[in-house]
Design an enzyme around this catalytic site. Sequence first.
Site, short mmCIF file in Angstrom:
data_model
loop_
_atom_site.label_atom_id
_atom_site.label_comp_id
_atom_site.label_asym_id
_atom_site.label_seq_id
_atom_site.Cartn_x
_atom_site.Cartn_y
_atom_site.Cartn_z
N LYS A 103 -32.42 -2.13 -22.89
CA LYS A 103 -31.39 -2.68 -22.48
C LYS A 103 -30.44 -3.18 -23.59
O LYS A 103 -29.28 -2.95 -23.76
CB LYS A 103 -31.87 -4.14 -21.79
CG LYS A 103 -32.64 -3.80 -20.52
CD LYS A 103 -32.81 -5.00 -19.76
CE LYS A 103 -33.99 -6.18 -20.46
NZ LYS A 103 -35.33 -5.42 -20.57
N ARG A 179 -33.23 -12.64 -13.31
CA ARG A 179 -34.49 -12.10 -13.34
C ARG A 179 -35.61 -12.58 -12.41
O ARG A 179 -36.85 -12.11 -12.41
CB ARG A 179 -35.09 -12.37 -14.75
CG ARG A 179 -35.54 -11.10 -15.80
CD ARG A 179 -35.95 -12.02 -16.94
NE ARG A 179 -36.75 -11.16 -17.76
CZ ARG A 179 -36.22 -10.88 -19.01
NH1 ARG A 179 -34.80 -10.98 -19.57
NH2 ARG A 179 -36.85 -10.00 -19.92
N ARG A 214 -41.05 -2.19 -32.16
CA ARG A 214 -39.61 -2.58 -32.45
C ARG A 214 -39.85 -3.62 -33.62
O ARG A 214 -40.58 -4.73 -33.81
CB ARG A 214 -39.53 -3.43 -31.01
CG ARG A 214 -38.27 -4.27 -31.22
CD ARG A 214 -37.54 -4.74 -29.94
NE ARG A 214 -38.50 -5.17 -29.28
CZ ARG A 214 -38.20 -5.66 -27.78
NH1 ARG A 214 -37.13 -5.19 -27.28
NH2 ARG A 214 -39.04 -6.15 -27.04
N ARG A 243 -40.88 -9.22 -33.01
CA ARG A 243 -40.98 -10.38 -32.01
C ARG A 243 -42.49 -10.89 -31.62
O ARG A 243 -43.33 -10.01 -31.67
CB ARG A 243 -40.41 -9.97 -30.85
CG ARG A 243 -38.60 -10.48 -30.85
CD ARG A 243 -37.97 -9.47 -30.02
NE ARG A 243 -38.41 -9.86 -28.38
CZ ARG A 243 -37.94 -9.31 -27.35
NH1 ARG A 243 -36.64 -8.82 -27.44
NH2 ARG A 243 -38.41 -9.70 -26.07
N ARG A 254 -45.84 -9.09 -19.91
CA ARG A 254 -44.52 -9.01 -19.40
C ARG A 254 -43.97 -8.06 -18.39
O ARG A 254 -43.19 -8.52 -17.52
CB ARG A 254 -43.73 -8.68 -20.83
CG ARG A 254 -43.48 -10.06 -21.56
CD ARG A 254 -42.96 -9.86 -23.24
NE ARG A 254 -41.69 -9.38 -23.13
CZ ARG A 254 -41.40 -8.44 -24.04
NH1 ARG A 254 -42.26 -8.17 -25.22
NH2 ARG A 254 -40.39 -8.08 -24.28
P1 AP5 Z 1 -34.57 -2.67 -26.88
O1 AP5 Z 1 -33.28 -2.24 -26.57
O2 AP5 Z 1 -34.76 -3.93 -27.48
O3 AP5 Z 1 -35.31 -3.07 -25.18
P2 AP5 Z 1 -34.74 -4.07 -24.27
O4 AP5 Z 1 -34.98 -3.46 -22.79
O5 AP5 Z 1 -33.60 -4.90 -24.59
O6 AP5 Z 1 -36.29 -5.19 -24.35
P3 AP5 Z 1 -36.61 -6.60 -24.45
O7 AP5 Z 1 -38.08 -6.46 -24.94
O8 AP5 Z 1 -35.78 -7.25 -25.20
O9 AP5 Z 1 -36.49 -7.07 -23.11
P4 AP5 Z 1 -37.15 -8.03 -22.28
O10 AP5 Z 1 -36.44 -8.06 -20.77
O11 AP5 Z 1 -38.65 -8.08 -22.27
O12 AP5 Z 1 -36.83 -9.19 -23.33
P5 AP5 Z 1 -35.50 -10.42 -23.37
O13 AP5 Z 1 -35.20 -10.41 -24.74
O14 AP5 Z 1 -34.78 -9.87 -22.33
O15 AP5 Z 1 -35.75 -1.61 -27.10
C1 AP5 Z 1 -36.91 -1.72 -27.39
C2 AP5 Z 1 -37.28 -0.90 -28.49
O16 AP5 Z 1 -37.29 0.58 -27.97
C3 AP5 Z 1 -36.35 -1.10 -29.53
O17 AP5 Z 1 -37.36 -0.79 -30.86
C4 AP5 Z 1 -35.51 0.21 -29.62
O18 AP5 Z 1 -35.17 0.72 -31.02
C5 AP5 Z 1 -36.15 1.26 -29.09
N1 AP5 Z 1 -35.43 2.09 -28.02
C6 AP5 Z 1 -34.59 1.51 -27.10
N2 AP5 Z 1 -34.06 2.72 -26.45
C7 AP5 Z 1 -34.66 3.77 -26.90
C8 AP5 Z 1 -34.62 5.00 -26.63
N3 AP5 Z 1 -33.83 5.74 -25.58
N4 AP5 Z 1 -35.61 5.94 -27.16
C9 AP5 Z 1 -36.35 5.50 -27.99
N5 AP5 Z 1 -36.48 4.16 -28.44
C10 AP5 Z 1 -35.75 3.23 -27.93
O19 AP5 Z 1 -36.58 -11.70 -23.06
C11 AP5 Z 1 -37.44 -12.18 -23.72
C12 AP5 Z 1 -38.08 -13.37 -23.02
O20 AP5 Z 1 -37.10 -14.40 -22.71
C13 AP5 Z 1 -38.49 -13.19 -21.71
O21 AP5 Z 1 -40.18 -12.66 -21.98
C14 AP5 Z 1 -38.62 -14.37 -21.12
O22 AP5 Z 1 -39.80 -15.26 -21.45
C15 AP5 Z 1 -37.39 -14.98 -21.75
N6 AP5 Z 1 -36.14 -14.76 -20.53
C16 AP5 Z 1 -35.19 -13.90 -21.06
N7 AP5 Z 1 -34.17 -13.78 -19.91
C17 AP5 Z 1 -35.05 -14.76 -18.90
C18 AP5 Z 1 -34.40 -15.06 -17.47
N8 AP5 Z 1 -33.67 -14.56 -16.97
N9 AP5 Z 1 -35.24 -15.86 -16.98
C19 AP5 Z 1 -36.33 -16.56 -17.59
N10 AP5 Z 1 -36.89 -15.96 -18.69
C20 AP5 Z 1 -35.97 -15.27 -19.49
#
Ligand code: AP5
Length: 603
Positions: A103, A179, A214, A243, A254
């Site tokens: 994402k 979410r 990552r 992270r 997760r």
């Molecule tokens: P990346 O682009 O970082 O992936 P992402 O989908 O953004 O992953 P996240 O882990 O950030 O998503 P998440 O939803 O778990 O965490 P968030 O920060 O929102 O890519 C991942 C890796 O893969 C990178 O190394 C990248 O280089 C690689 N990659 C990407 N695309 C690729 C490709 N096509 N091919 C190969 N490699 C690739 O949330 C974190 C925490 O915050 C949650 O756990 C929760 O506790 C809290 N939180 C966030 N939002 C909410 C909400 N709405 N409600 C409640 N709690 C929340």
Amino acid sequence: MLNYSPSATHCCHLPLAPKLSLPSSPSLSQSFPSSLYVSFPFLPQQLSSHYVYGHLDIKTEPVRRVKQRRIIKSKPVRKGLKIVNSKSEPLKVMISGAPASGKGTQCEMIVQKFGVVHISTGDLLRAEVSAGTEIGRKAKEYMNSGRLVPDEVVTAMVTARLSLKDVKEKGWLLDGYPRSSAQAETLEKLNIRPDVYIMLDVPDDILVDRCVGRRMDPSTGKIYHIKYSPPENGEIQARLVTRPDDTEEKVKSRLQIYKQNAESVLSTYLNVVKKIDGNRPKEVVFNEIDTLLSRLQKDKEESSKSGKLARSEIQLDRSSSDEKNWRGIPTRLNNIPHSREIRKYFYADVLQATQRAIKDGKTRLKVEISIPELNPEMDVYRIGTLMELVRILALSFADDGKRVKVCVQGSMGEGALAGMPLQLAGSRKILEFMDWGDDGAMGTFIKIGSIGGKEVEEQDDMFILVAPQNAVGNCIIDDLRAMTDAAGHRPVILVNPRLKDLPGSSGIMQTMGREKRLEYAASFEICYSFRLLYYAGTQYPIMGALRMSYPYDYELYKRVDESPKKEKYVILSKFPKRPSGEEINDAFEGKTRDKAKRATGIW
Ligand code: AP5
């Protein structure tokens, strides 16, 4: 992308089908009465410009989707990242997917190209944590353990950010929100809805690998991966951080939490879902998103120019609901005319199956769909539904920049034997009279032709053949084969073909040899199949349905009466291949088959 054009409101309907006979035999028929195959009876010789077939008002039904595709074809979209300035209502995009589905990575590129404001709840929360704020202190514990931060904390942050001026001017890209169903409901109440809900789809094992590798640059916020996206130089590498929630164990938890919530959130946005395969290089994934958003933006610009309401008509993506989020097939299928919703369901279902098959490189395909409204043996007006289906398929592929030839067979045979199936008489005229949009798609990206080798032109990208069929004494297969030979690797889709032999006194049917003909007919792979099941020899009541949408299994449904006038379909069984009548009967009777015994023929 598919825009459904309104139709029902302008249609006048011919009388209902005659009442169907009652069951005569208790066993279900899988031999499927021939009347379930589409064939077309008498059509008027003269077509008035106001003639209405089924739901298809050939003069009044507008189609407006092709313009942006044509622009893309004639003026390719630049792939370099560049901010697109738009005076129309700005884009509103949600991006979702499991942890590490990409994402954040895609958001970076989307922002660069489209200039929307990226609102990532994960990033906002991490910023609060590093700033040591009250919110950050509350959120930290949840985040580090991979749990969701309480709704009220996140929602307050998001709604505050959404209300700022830059968001209103530039549009928004919500990443990681909503979410949970409560979060989605909050947005609904505030009337905050996306133009498109992008869902990145990546297999679980890949996700773990992505998370664990990552790394993040704390200075720029840029995301790297030790294997897939290493930092540009040693200086950056030295400052990268991991992270705290990116350990294998936490990723798994997760992922589980994500799965628990995904369906309920998705159900809020079903009509704007676009599922995208995220398990491809990030540039390839972005190309698909770019095409999607560029079209959406064009749609909005055109809508704002014409003063009409912006129509973000991303089709309902059943590929996302095919397996896990299946929402049931339409009911009241014996009621003619079918509602617009039912027709839309089938058009979308067929379209998505054919799109998937073509994406997978399949080139010889057939669609077999036999709902009462696609059975013009009963009355002519149902031909409109078939034509509407063909139009949607053609426009949608044309929308993807393909030059589509829609073909109806012409007269076959010679001299006294010349002729064509009565059911197809006039259908070419209907195609010509139909409204294919006012932007010149017809004649450029879509052409109408007949069936035969000579019809294949160099510029054609694919062919949709409308109900090719044998006629008494005449065999279409020679022409069909000449056409597929000339088409080579280009896709040929048969919509409701009827290639079984028909008895002919002249024996002309035998041109090619029966075995060879059957072999050729079977060389087309079914990419979509839907048929209703009745007691043998009847067409009332409906007992169930058999559906297959490429590449998934055949699904067998039983129709269940819930209360008067209320019914539903419940899934009984799935089959990797088309089930036999016996297998269907057994599933309905609740018998299970012992595979070992079946091998020896003993039950
Ligand atoms: P990346 O682009 O970082 O992936 P992402 O989908 O953004 O992953 P996240 O882990 O950030 O998503 P998440 O939803 O778990 O965490 P968030 O920060 O929102 O890519 C991942 C890796 O893969 C990178 O190394 C990248 O280089 C690689 N990659 C990407 N695309 C690729 C490709 N096509 N091919 C190969 N490699 C690739 O949330 C974190 C925490 O915050 C949650 O756990 C929760 O506790 C809290 N939180 C966030 N939002 C909410 C909400 N709405 N409600 C409640 N709690 C929340």
